[in-house]
Design a protein around this motif. Structure first.
Motif, PDB file in Angstrom:
ATOM      1  N   GLY A  85       0.856  -1.165   0.000  1.00 23.39           N
ATOM      2  CA  GLY A  85       0.000   0.000   0.000  1.00 23.39           C
ATOM      3  C   GLY A  85       0.896   1.218   0.000  1.00 23.39           C
ATOM      4  O   GLY A  85       1.803   1.318   0.842  1.00 23.39           O
ATOM      5  N   LEU A  86       0.693   2.142  -0.943  1.00 23.68           N
ATOM      6  CA  LEU A  86       1.525   3.350  -1.044  1.00 23.68           C
ATOM      7  C   LEU A  86       0.609   4.564  -1.026  1.00 23.68           C
ATOM      8  O   LEU A  86      -0.126   4.810  -1.988  1.00 23.68           O
ATOM      9  N   TYR A  87       0.643   5.315   0.062  1.00 26.23           N
ATOM     10  CA  TYR A  87      -0.139   6.544   0.157  1.00 26.23           C
ATOM     11  C   TYR A  87       0.809   7.728  -0.020  1.00 26.23           C
ATOM     12  O   TYR A  87       1.759   7.891   0.745  1.00 26.23           O
ATOM     13  N   VAL A  88       0.541   8.553  -1.030  1.00 27.84           N
ATOM     14  CA  VAL A  88       1.442   9.660  -1.352  1.00 27.84           C
ATOM     15  C   VAL A  88       1.216  10.786  -0.347  1.00 27.84           C
ATOM     16  O   VAL A  88       0.143  11.398  -0.293  1.00 27.84           O
ATOM     17  N   LEU A  89       2.244  11.062   0.443  1.00 23.72           N
ATOM     18  CA  LEU A  89       2.170  12.110   1.455  1.00 23.72           C
ATOM     19  C   LEU A  89       2.495  13.480   0.892  1.00 23.72           C
ATOM     20  O   LEU A  89       1.981  14.497   1.380  1.00 23.72           O
ATOM     21  N   GLU A  90       3.342  13.524  -0.145  1.00 21.58           N
ATOM     22  CA  GLU A  90       3.888  14.802  -0.594  1.00 21.58           C
ATOM     23  C   GLU A  90       4.407  14.652  -2.022  1.00 21.58           C
ATOM     24  O   GLU A  90       4.984  13.621  -2.374  1.00 21.58           O
ATOM     25  N   GLY A  91       4.201  15.687  -2.861  1.00 16.52           N
ATOM     26  CA  GLY A  91       4.812  15.738  -4.181  1.00 16.52           C
ATOM     27  C   GLY A  91       4.033  14.989  -5.243  1.00 16.52           C
ATOM     28  O   GLY A  91       2.866  14.618  -5.074  1.00 16.52           O
ATOM     29  N   LYS A  92       4.694  14.757  -6.376  1.00 15.15           N
ATOM     30  CA  LYS A  92       4.088  14.042  -7.491  1.00 15.15           C
ATOM     31  C   LYS A  92       5.178  13.250  -8.205  1.00 15.15           C
ATOM     32  O   LYS A  92       6.377  13.520  -8.051  1.00 15.15           O
ATOM     33  N   ALA A  93       4.741  12.274  -9.019  1.00 16.73           N
ATOM     34  CA  ALA A  93       5.682  11.410  -9.715  1.00 16.73           C
ATOM     35  C   ALA A  93       4.957  10.710 -10.850  1.00 16.73           C
ATOM     36  O   ALA A  93       3.724  10.747 -10.956  1.00 16.73           O
ATOM     37  N   VAL A  94       5.740  10.059 -11.685  1.00 15.47           N
ATOM     38  CA  VAL A  94       5.209   9.104 -12.650  1.00 15.47           C
ATOM     39  C   VAL A  94       5.625   7.728 -12.153  1.00 15.47           C
ATOM     40  O   VAL A  94       6.814   7.453 -11.988  1.00 15.47           O
ATOM     41  N   TYR A  95       4.640   6.870 -11.881  1.00 11.48           N
ATOM     42  CA  TYR A  95       4.894   5.582 -11.242  1.00 11.48           C
ATOM     43  C   TYR A  95       4.556   4.454 -12.213  1.00 11.48           C
ATOM     44  O   TYR A  95       3.505   4.470 -12.861  1.00 11.48           O
ATOM     45  N   ARG A  96       5.454   3.483 -12.312  1.00 14.78           N
ATOM     46  CA  ARG A  96       5.202   2.300 -13.125  1.00 14.78           C
ATOM     47  C   ARG A  96       4.417   1.301 -12.303  1.00 14.78           C
ATOM     48  O   ARG A  96       4.858   0.874 -11.235  1.00 14.78           O
ATOM     49  N   LEU A  97       3.236   0.925 -12.790  1.00 15.17           N
ATOM     50  CA  LEU A  97       2.382  -0.055 -12.139  1.00 15.17           C
ATOM     51  C   LEU A  97       2.036  -1.121 -13.174  1.00 15.17           C
ATOM     52  O   LEU A  97       1.285  -0.862 -14.118  1.00 15.17           O
ATOM     53  N   ASN A  98       2.619  -2.298 -13.025  1.00 14.63           N
ATOM     54  CA  ASN A  98       2.453  -3.385 -13.978  1.00 14.63           C
ATOM     55  C   ASN A  98       2.861  -2.931 -15.385  1.00 14.63           C
ATOM     56  O   ASN A  98       4.017  -2.634 -15.612  1.00 14.63           O
ATOM     57  N   ARG A  99       1.922  -2.783 -16.310  1.00 18.82           N
ATOM     58  CA  ARG A  99       2.265  -2.386 -17.679  1.00 18.82           C
ATOM     59  C   ARG A  99       2.153  -0.888 -17.906  1.00 18.82           C
ATOM     60  O   ARG A  99       2.447  -0.403 -19.013  1.00 18.82           O
ATOM     61  N   ASP A 100       1.707  -0.142 -16.905  1.00 21.87           N
ATOM     62  CA  ASP A 100       1.304   1.243 -17.117  1.00 21.87           C
ATOM     63  C   ASP A 100       2.226   2.219 -16.397  1.00 21.87           C
ATOM     64  O   ASP A 100       2.697   1.947 -15.290  1.00 21.87           O
ATOM     65  N   TRP A 101       2.452   3.382 -17.009  1.00 14.32           N
ATOM     66  CA  TRP A 101       3.052   4.532 -16.338  1.00 14.32           C
ATOM     67  C   TRP A 101       1.911   5.459 -15.938  1.00 14.32           C
ATOM     68  O   TRP A 101       1.122   5.886 -16.781  1.00 14.32           O
ATOM     69  N   VAL A 102       1.805   5.751 -14.635  1.00 18.50           N
ATOM     70  CA  VAL A 102       0.653   6.458 -14.086  1.00 18.50           C
ATOM     71  C   VAL A 102       1.133   7.689 -13.332  1.00 18.50           C
ATOM     72  O   VAL A 102       2.072   7.607 -12.527  1.00 18.50           O
ATOM     73  N   GLU A 103       0.515   8.840 -13.584  1.00 20.33           N
ATOM     74  CA  GLU A 103       0.820  10.039 -12.806  1.00 20.33           C
ATOM     75  C   GLU A 103       0.139   9.958 -11.444  1.00 20.33           C
ATOM     76  O   GLU A 103      -1.055   9.663 -11.362  1.00 20.33           O
ATOM     77  N   VAL A 104       0.900  10.231 -10.389  1.00 15.64           N
ATOM     78  CA  VAL A 104       0.343  10.224  -9.039  1.00 15.64           C
ATOM     79  C   VAL A 104       0.803  11.479  -8.319  1.00 15.64           C
ATOM     80  O   VAL A 104       1.843  12.062  -8.640  1.00 15.64           O
ATOM     81  N   GLU A 105       0.023  11.887  -7.314  1.00 18.18           N
ATOM     82  CA  GLU A 105       0.346  13.101  -6.566  1.00 18.18           C
ATOM     83  C   GLU A 105      -0.128  12.954  -5.136  1.00 18.18           C
ATOM     84  O   GLU A 105      -0.772  11.957  -4.761  1.00 18.18           O
ATOM     85  N   ALA A 106       0.173  13.963  -4.323  1.00 18.76           N
ATOM     86  CA  ALA A 106      -0.147  13.938  -2.897  1.00 18.76           C
ATOM     87  C   ALA A 106      -1.621  13.606  -2.675  1.00 18.76           C
ATOM     88  O   ALA A 106      -2.503  14.202  -3.293  1.00 18.76           O
ATOM     89  N   GLY A 107      -1.890  12.664  -1.786  1.00 16.40           N
ATOM     90  CA  GLY A 107      -3.240  12.234  -1.464  1.00 16.40           C
ATOM     91  C   GLY A 107      -3.702  11.011  -2.220  1.00 16.40           C
ATOM     92  O   GLY A 107      -4.739  10.437  -1.884  1.00 16.40           O
ATOM     93  N   ASP A 108      -2.954  10.575  -3.238  1.00 16.35           N
ATOM     94  CA  ASP A 108      -3.308   9.371  -3.984  1.00 16.35           C
ATOM     95  C   ASP A 108      -2.864   8.127  -3.227  1.00 16.35           C
ATOM     96  O   ASP A 108      -1.889   8.147  -2.466  1.00 16.35           O
ATOM     97  N   PHE A 109      -3.570   7.009  -3.489  1.00 15.89           N
ATOM     98  CA  PHE A 109      -3.219   5.723  -2.884  1.00 15.89           C
ATOM     99  C   PHE A 109      -3.063   4.678  -3.968  1.00 15.89           C
ATOM    100  O   PHE A 109      -3.916   4.537  -4.836  1.00 15.89           O
ATOM    101  N   MET A 110      -1.943   3.952  -3.924  1.00 12.02           N
ATOM    102  CA  MET A 110      -1.690   2.838  -4.839  1.00 12.02           C
ATOM    103  C   MET A 110      -1.691   1.541  -4.041  1.00 12.02           C
ATOM    104  O   MET A 110      -1.042   1.448  -2.993  1.00 12.02           O
TER     105      MET A 110
END
Length: 272
Positions: A214-239
């Motif tokens: 479980g990854l809860y974004v506390l701060e900032g933003k990123a491009v995260y690789r999840l399985n086959r996909d590159w996904v934009e994530v930012e503060a407050g998102d949960f993976m």
């Protein structure tokens, strides 16, 4: 550098809002963006006063099976003297807003943002909000896997500001982890850590491993690789990642940090 801690924005979007959110549930991962953590999806718990929560992970057959994770909001005067109904459950609390009065086996602690508490199975604890503002915290729960000859871990309380970042070798102090439990401490069968990537840092390979995340974004933003996909994530998102879901990351222009759960230090079950 001072830390900031995202939490659900709550409320409801206006009727004029477009359906252009990023929420997705796949066979390997789920992304719950902050924009969908609204009032309408909150829940309530027995024996908790003036408290609501967002359930962002729960055990599901065929997906992620080892843990649950809540974002809990306790209003002034609220709390619980009977918080955990399962004597086999261990827990971690991580405070992101307000001040919580936590009692463990008669010992009192005042938790402020960045505050972290580990609660072993069977632990007697309570939490109340004696302040004037709401308290928000993550509550990660897992059924503890006892091992013959290995002691059960003891409760402890700390704050991330009192713990060092352990920088990964060869990264020039740009990618590191705040560890609250030593990886070799076999009493513990889960880790709840904070991962920090400085601007432009990367996780430079696709991690593919048995641990659920479980990854809860506390701060900032990123491009995260999840399985086959590159996904934009930012503060407050949960993976929310199944075991063996490939993952990698490119951090954005600011510091990127997330609260990370993973199950560790136990044999794989053979009797499913």
């Amino acid at each position: 550098m001072a830390s900031t801690y995202a939490s659900p924005i709550a409320g409801l979007p206006p009727q004029s809002a477009l359906h252009t959110g990023r929420a997705v549930f796949t066979e390997a991962y789920a992304l719950i963006p902050h924009g969908v953590m609204r009032d309408i999806v909150t829940s309530y718990l027995p024996h908790w006063r003036d408290t609501r929560l967002w359930v962002i992970a729960r055990p599901m057959t065929g997906f992620s099976e080892t843990f649950s994770q809540y974002v809990v909001e306790v209003l002034p005067g609220g709390g619980s003297e009977r918080p955990e109904p399962n004597a086999s459950a261990e827990g971690v609390l991580f405070i992101v807003a307000g001040e919580a009065a936590l009692t463990i086996a008669g010992q009192s602690y005042q938790l402020t943002p960045g505050g972290y508490a580990f609660l072993p199975p069977g632990c007697a604890w309570s939490l109340v909000n004696r302040g004037a503002d709401p308290v928000r915290f993550h509550w990660v729960r897992k059924r503890y896997e006892a091992v013959d000859g290995v002691e059960t871990p003891t409760a402890f309380v700390t704050n991330e500001n009192d713990e060092p970042i352990r920088w990964m070798p060869g990264t020039k102090d740009r990618w590191g982890t705040t560890r609250f439990v030593e990886p070799t401490d076999l009493r513990h069968d889960m880790h709840v850590n904070i991962v920090t990537l400085e601007p432009g840092a990367v996780i430079p390979f696709e991690e593919t491993h048995v641990m659920e995340h479980g990854l809860y974004v506390l701060e900032g933003k990123a491009v995260y690789r999840l399985n086959r996909d590159w996904v934009e994530v930012e503060a407050g998102d949960f993976m929310w990642l199944r075991a063996f879901c490939p993952q990698a990351c490119y951090a954005g222009p600011d510091r990127f940090r997330y609260l990370l759960y993973k199950d560790v230090n136990r044999h794989a079950k053979l009797d499913l």
